[in-house]
Design a protein around this motif. Structure first.
Motif, PDB file in Angstrom:
ATOM      1  N   LEU A   1       0.830  -1.204   0.000  1.00 21.74           N
ATOM      2  CA  LEU A   1       0.000   0.000   0.000  1.00 21.74           C
ATOM      3  C   LEU A   1       0.867   1.258   0.000  1.00 21.74           C
ATOM      4  CD1 LEU A   1      -2.890   1.109   0.101  1.00 21.74           C
ATOM      5  CD2 LEU A   1      -2.725   1.048   2.606  1.00 21.74           C
TER       6      LEU A   1
ATOM      7  N   SER B   1      -3.962  -0.590  -4.457  1.00 18.41           N
ATOM      8  CA  SER B   1      -4.802   0.557  -4.091  1.00 18.41           C
ATOM      9  C   SER B   1      -5.455   0.314  -2.727  1.00 18.41           C
ATOM     10  CB  SER B   1      -5.891   0.750  -5.140  1.00 18.41           C
ATOM     11  OG  SER B   1      -6.776  -0.370  -5.144  1.00 18.41           O
ATOM     12  N   GLU B   2      -6.112   1.337  -2.220  1.00 17.56           N
ATOM     13  CA  GLU B   2      -6.834   1.200  -0.952  1.00 17.56           C
ATOM     14  C   GLU B   2      -7.904   0.119  -1.053  1.00 17.56           C
ATOM     15  OE1 GLU B   2      -6.540   2.573   1.967  1.00 17.56           O
ATOM     16  OE2 GLU B   2      -5.244   4.326   1.720  1.00 17.56           O
TER      17      GLU B   2
END
Length: 212
Positions: free
Chosen positions: A185, A191-192
């Motif tokens: 991350l 991605s989140e």
């Protein structure tokens, strides 16, 4: 986060020893859908990574299991790492097959472990722990004492923790799934939303269904 855990996670991602594909998951031999695939054998092809792992596994053994008298690698992924560590420690080395050889002496353990020796098992990857603990069983059946196990990486499944506790085996790993996700991350490897998906998978990997 543990510095070694983070450093190793970075190295594993950099050389593609670990791949994260939440949108295009892998299928493990168990039949599980998985957004992660790990192949720590790739570390052997990169001298800097190989040396890092050898040194850190050795340091971990000396700190956590100073009574070590021999090292045993788990076939096939940890055969080479185990040999490198045993050489640095200057102790006897053997490795444990997944099944006995089908000819000759039909060995399950390759090498010479003496009864009563205090053995540290080296593993490359721990998932459920079943294959790792089969190696422990073989070493114990040979009359040796398994004082612990060190591994490069663990997914941290609760079932693995339960299995190791049931067998009375202490496991110490250099890195783990949580560290890997944090590094992935931070470096924008994922991605989140991927991060959330990867966390969900770890909670129930056997029943995880990828979103389409």
């Amino acid at each position: 986060m543990n510095t070694v855990a983070r450093l190793l996670a970075e190295k594993l991602l950099k050389i593609s020893a670990v791949k994260l594909q939440p949108a295009n998951p892998f299928v493990w031999a168990s039949g599980w859908n998985s957004p992660i695939y790990t192949d720590n054998r790739r570390t052997l092809s990169y001298p800097d990574v190989r040396s890092f792992i050898k040194i850190e596994l050795t340091r971990t053994i000396l700190e956590q299991f100073p009574e070590v008298e021999a090292v045993a690698g788990v076939a096939t992924g940890a055969i080479a790492q185990g040999a490198l560590v045993a050489d640095l420690l200057n102790v006897p080395y053997a490795y444990v097959r997944s099944t006995p050889k089908d000819h000759g002496l039909e060995n399950l353990i390759e090498g010479d472990l003496r009864q009563g020796q205090k053995v540290v098992v080296v593993e490359d990857l721990v998932s459920t722990g079943k294959s790792s603990l089969k190696a422990v069983e073989a070493i114990r059946n040979a009359g040796c004492e398994v004082v612990g196990m060190v591994a490069l990486f663990t997914y941290g499944f609760p079932v693995a923790e339960e299995n190791f506790a049931a067998e009375g085996v202490r496991l110490v790993t250099l890195s783990d799934y949580n560290s890997l996700l944090e590094v992935a991350l931070d470096t924008k490897y994922i991605s989140e939303s991927d991060f959330v998906t990867l966390q969900q998978w770890r909670q129930d990997p056997a029943n995880w269904i990828p979103s389409r």
